[in-house]
Enzyme design. Structure first.
Site, short mmCIF file in Angstrom:
data_model
loop_
_atom_site.label_atom_id
_atom_site.label_comp_id
_atom_site.label_asym_id
_atom_site.label_seq_id
_atom_site.Cartn_x
_atom_site.Cartn_y
_atom_site.Cartn_z
N CYS A 2 11.59 22.55 -8.58
CA CYS A 2 10.21 21.76 -8.13
C CYS A 2 10.15 21.64 -9.46
O CYS A 2 10.43 22.53 -10.54
CB CYS A 2 9.33 23.20 -7.73
N ARG A 27 15.02 18.82 -10.74
CA ARG A 27 14.90 20.64 -10.35
C ARG A 27 14.60 20.62 -8.94
O ARG A 27 14.48 21.17 -8.25
CB ARG A 27 13.45 20.27 -11.18
N TRP A 74 11.81 21.88 -4.24
CA TRP A 74 13.17 22.60 -3.80
C TRP A 74 13.02 23.30 -2.56
O TRP A 74 12.23 24.66 -3.30
CB TRP A 74 13.15 22.93 -5.11
N ASN A 100 5.24 25.53 -9.26
CA ASN A 100 6.64 25.86 -8.59
C ASN A 100 6.66 27.36 -9.15
O ASN A 100 6.12 27.80 -10.11
CB ASN A 100 7.55 25.55 -10.31
N GLY A 101 7.30 28.20 -8.01
CA GLY A 101 7.40 29.71 -8.55
C GLY A 101 7.58 30.01 -6.37
O GLY A 101 7.74 29.26 -5.80
N GLU A 476 34.71 27.61 -13.31
CA GLU A 476 34.02 26.63 -13.30
C GLU A 476 35.16 25.26 -12.89
O GLU A 476 34.27 24.90 -12.64
CB GLU A 476 34.39 26.77 -15.14
N LYS A 480 32.71 23.31 -10.29
CA LYS A 480 32.26 22.07 -10.46
C LYS A 480 32.88 21.18 -9.05
O LYS A 480 31.79 20.69 -8.87
CB LYS A 480 33.08 21.18 -11.49
N GLU A 483 30.03 22.28 -6.10
CA GLU A 483 28.73 21.98 -6.04
C GLU A 483 28.52 20.43 -5.80
O GLU A 483 27.42 19.91 -5.50
CB GLU A 483 27.87 22.43 -7.27
N HIS A 499 47.55 39.06 -4.24
CA HIS A 499 46.15 40.31 -3.45
C HIS A 499 46.15 39.63 -2.11
O HIS A 499 44.95 40.66 -1.65
CB HIS A 499 45.17 41.24 -4.21
N LYS A 598 18.28 22.14 -10.74
CA LYS A 598 18.75 22.58 -12.74
C LYS A 598 18.49 23.23 -13.03
O LYS A 598 19.41 23.98 -13.19
CB LYS A 598 18.28 21.03 -12.96
O1 M6R Z 1 20.11 27.17 -17.22
P1 M6R Z 1 21.56 28.26 -16.62
O2 M6R Z 1 21.99 28.19 -17.76
O3 M6R Z 1 20.48 29.02 -17.26
O4 M6R Z 1 21.56 27.68 -15.56
C1 M6R Z 1 22.45 28.89 -15.03
C2 M6R Z 1 22.91 28.23 -13.50
O5 M6R Z 1 22.13 27.90 -12.37
C3 M6R Z 1 23.92 26.14 -13.90
O6 M6R Z 1 25.08 26.92 -14.73
C4 M6R Z 1 24.49 26.56 -12.38
O7 M6R Z 1 25.31 27.01 -12.51
C5 M6R Z 1 24.67 24.75 -12.46
N1 M6R Z 1 24.76 24.45 -11.47
C6 M6R Z 1 26.56 24.63 -13.11
O8 M6R Z 1 26.65 23.50 -12.97
#
Ligand code: M6R
Length: 603
Positions: A2, A27, A74, A100-101, A476, A480, A483, A499, A598
């Site tokens: 949010c 956000r 969100w 937000n929260g 990672e 990527k 997501e 395994h 984000k």
């Molecule tokens: O702001 P932060 O680095 O603490 O965020 C952590 C994760 O939410 C963030 O890395 C998330 O996994 C991203 N979508 C990755 O691309």
């Protein structure tokens, strides 16, 4: 999680709010709304979907005013519908509020307020807050907000306006971020700095428990007990241009290409703000255990550091997922160093881990990208990554900047513990300074990587394999891809494949293998053979020419050779570009993938 924007001043509030919400769309983006004080009273416009829908609706309605609040959602409680979108109004429709929260005791409060005659129109937890403000309002909006939030358990950042106070915007925060900016005749409020970059460069980051009143040219702040506080403003060194796409198709693409600069700036920051000063308050000589805590991509950076630091520091170094770390009740104390890594500096799981570590007496360093964010403020010491503003929801340049900062911090800690001589330190730093150049070389391979994407973007599953420091990079790479392209992808330590995941291998299963001469090359070749024997498709990223690898690979991308410490800087950009082009070809919303946000400020 949010985004909130608030404005009071001579500009058209709707313009400021909509431009701010557009910049905060990363956000959350399942619905959005604004409340504007017009000559005819408070006008509320809310729409499901992206901000563009709201922009159109506001234009059509033709409303205008000089005070307003806006929100991009969100969803946590209640579906993304117009009724659940913010702002929410009280029963009299003279008070509007955005939040937000999560309000954890919303059920009890709702029952209590309903018994007192309040009419609820949404399924959100938020709506109780606006009815609480209504309950406590006796002419003083600040006092009403203070009393209302005193009843709430959970996390909130709120902005509130009242039709009787045309020049007043009231805000409060507990656990969710809020920044305020003040110019001579106006005042702005937002969840995050990017929303306000076109207007201001100096920001006051509100603290937990604070209530603020913004009026044109004025910011007043009170603590939880209602005692006045002097607001502190900080300069944020980002310019509005960094929020533009500069000719790239997506922010993610732009940010991938910004990595050489982001890494170079991060490495340089050690020189401009000497770390000795920043870390001087800590006693690092007696450290017995290091925990690196983070979430998502930042957790993968933590894992990279675990692999790089352990042999350097000769100490147990453990990377922990912040949301798990909190509940494991690890034995912490003065001899424990906790390094919290977070791009936003606001991720609630990481922030709570920081608080818990501090309470247990551990020493805490934050590695953070956003200046003045909660983790930056609360850690005993902070090292900033200098990646600049990152808009794409998928972290790219901040990941490699984190690794640069962590590689440097590892060297620095080894030196502080007397395990690295001055000459060795200098040589290692010299080595690290090659990172930006290596990234540039990998970025030149983009046409070939795009070719891979064209061949494989229709495949539904991918497996990513790596060993040693390449294992977190495989994780990672898979993160990527999933997501932004919504393709199911799993990262695995290559030695673990036999395994379990080996059962997935067949002639339509692409397996992305990260191969380096620095990380158990012969073992990885054996893993490739296992894939080959089951007719899996081998896409190999290799930083060394090897006839056996060449023969086994169905597709081979040759990366520039480097040292073990530099592996993240050659493999990562290639994996990011692959995910980016796959997603682009699939036509997904690359910068704002579904269901993600984000900054994750809810647990
Ligand atoms: O702001 P932060 O680095 O603490 O965020 C952590 C994760 O939410 C963030 O890395 C998330 O996994 C991203 N979508 C990755 O691309």
């Amino acid at each position: 999680m949010c985004g909130i924007v608030g404005y009071v001043g001579p500009q058209k509030a709707e313009e400021v709010l909509l431009s701010g919400l557009t910049r905060l769309e990363y956000r959350g983006y399942d619905s959005a709304g604004v409340a504007i004080l017009t000559p005819g009273g408070l006008r509320l416009i809310r729409r499901v979907g992206k901000i563009a829908n709201l922009v159109e609706a506001v234009r059509e309605a033709g409303i205008t005013g000089n005070l307003g609040i806006g929100h991009t959602r969100w969803a946590t409680h209640g579906l993304p519908t117009e009724d659940n979108a913010h702002p929410h109004c009280d029963c009299t429709e003279r008070i509007a509020l955005v939040h937000n929260g999560i309000i954890e005791n919303h059920r009890e409060l709702r029952e209590e307020l309903a018994l007192r005659g309040h009419r609820f129109r949404s399924q959100t937890d938020t709506e109780v807050l606006v009815h609480l403000v209504e309950e406590h309002y006796q002419g003083d909006l600040v006092e009403a907000v203070r009393q209302a939030v005193a009843r709430a358990v959970g996390a909130y950042a709120i902005a509130v306006i009242h039709a009787d106070h045309p020049t007043v915007l009231v805000a409060a925060r507990q656990g969710s971020p809020l920044v305020a900016a003040v110019l001579p005749q106006e005042a702005f409020l937002a969840s995050d700095v990017p929303a306000l970059l076109p207007y201001a460069r100096r920001f006051c980051f509100l603290e937990d428990g604070e209530v603020a009143q913004l009026r044109p040219g004025e910011l007043r702040v009170w603590d939880r007990q209602g005692r006045p506080k002097q607001p502190v403003f900080r300069e944020v060194p980002w310019d509005p241009l960094s929020a533009e796409k500069a000719g790239f198709r997506h922010f993610m693409e732009k940010e991938i290409h910004e990595q050489p600069r982001a890494i170079a700036d991060t490495l340089r920051s050690e020189l401009s703000t000497p770390w000795e000063e920043g870390l001087s308050g800590l006693d690092l000589s007696e450290i017995e255990h290091v925990y690196l805590v983070a979430c998502g991509t930042s957790y993968h950076a933590a894992m990279v550091a675990e692999y790089l630091w352990e042999p350097l520091l000769r100490l147990p170094v453990t990377a922990e997922i912040a949301s798990e770390f909190r509940y494991k009740t690890p034995a912490l104390g003065r001899r424990t160093l906790v390094v919290a890594i977070s791009q936003s500096g606001e991720t609630i799981d990481t922030l709570v881990a920081v608080r818990q570590a501090k309470e247990s007496g551990a020493q805490v360093i934050g590695v953070v990208n956003v200046v003045g964010s909660a983790i930056a403020r609360e850690a005993h010491a902070v090292l900033y990554t200098r990646a600049g503003l990152e808009i794409g929801v998928a972290a790219t340049k901040t990941f490699t900047a984190q690794i640069a900062a962590l590689a440097l911090l590892g060297l620095w800690l080894a030196r502080a513990r007397g395990l690295l001589g001055e000459a060795e330190l200098r040589a290692a730093k010299e080595e690290l300074s090659r990172a930006p150049r290596l990234v540039e070389e990998v970025l030149k391979l983009e046409p070939k990587i795009e070719g891979w994407a064209q061949k494989f973007y229709t495949y539904p599953n991918f497996l990513y394999l790596g060993r040693g420091v390449l294992y977190p990079l495989a994780l990672e790479g898979a993160l990527k891809l999933k997501e932004i392209s919504y393709i199911h992808a799993e990262g695995y330590a290559a030695g673990e494949m036999k395994h379990g995941p080996i059962a997935l291998i067949h002639e339509a299963m692409p397996v992305v293998v990260l191969y380096s001469a620095q990380e158990l090359p012969h073992k990885v070749i054996a893993n490739m053979q296992e894939v080959r024997a089951r007719r899996g498709i081998l896409l190999v990223l290799a930083d060394a020419q090897d006839p056996e690898v060449q023969e086994l690979a169905d597709h081979l991308l040759l990366l520039p050779p480097s040292s073990r410490m530099l592996l993240p800087f050659t493999f990562t950009p290639a994996l990011q570009l692959f995910a980016y082009h796959v997603a682009r070809l699939k036509g997904t919303d690359v910068d704002q993938p579904r269901n993600l946000a984000k900054t994750v400020t809810v647990e």
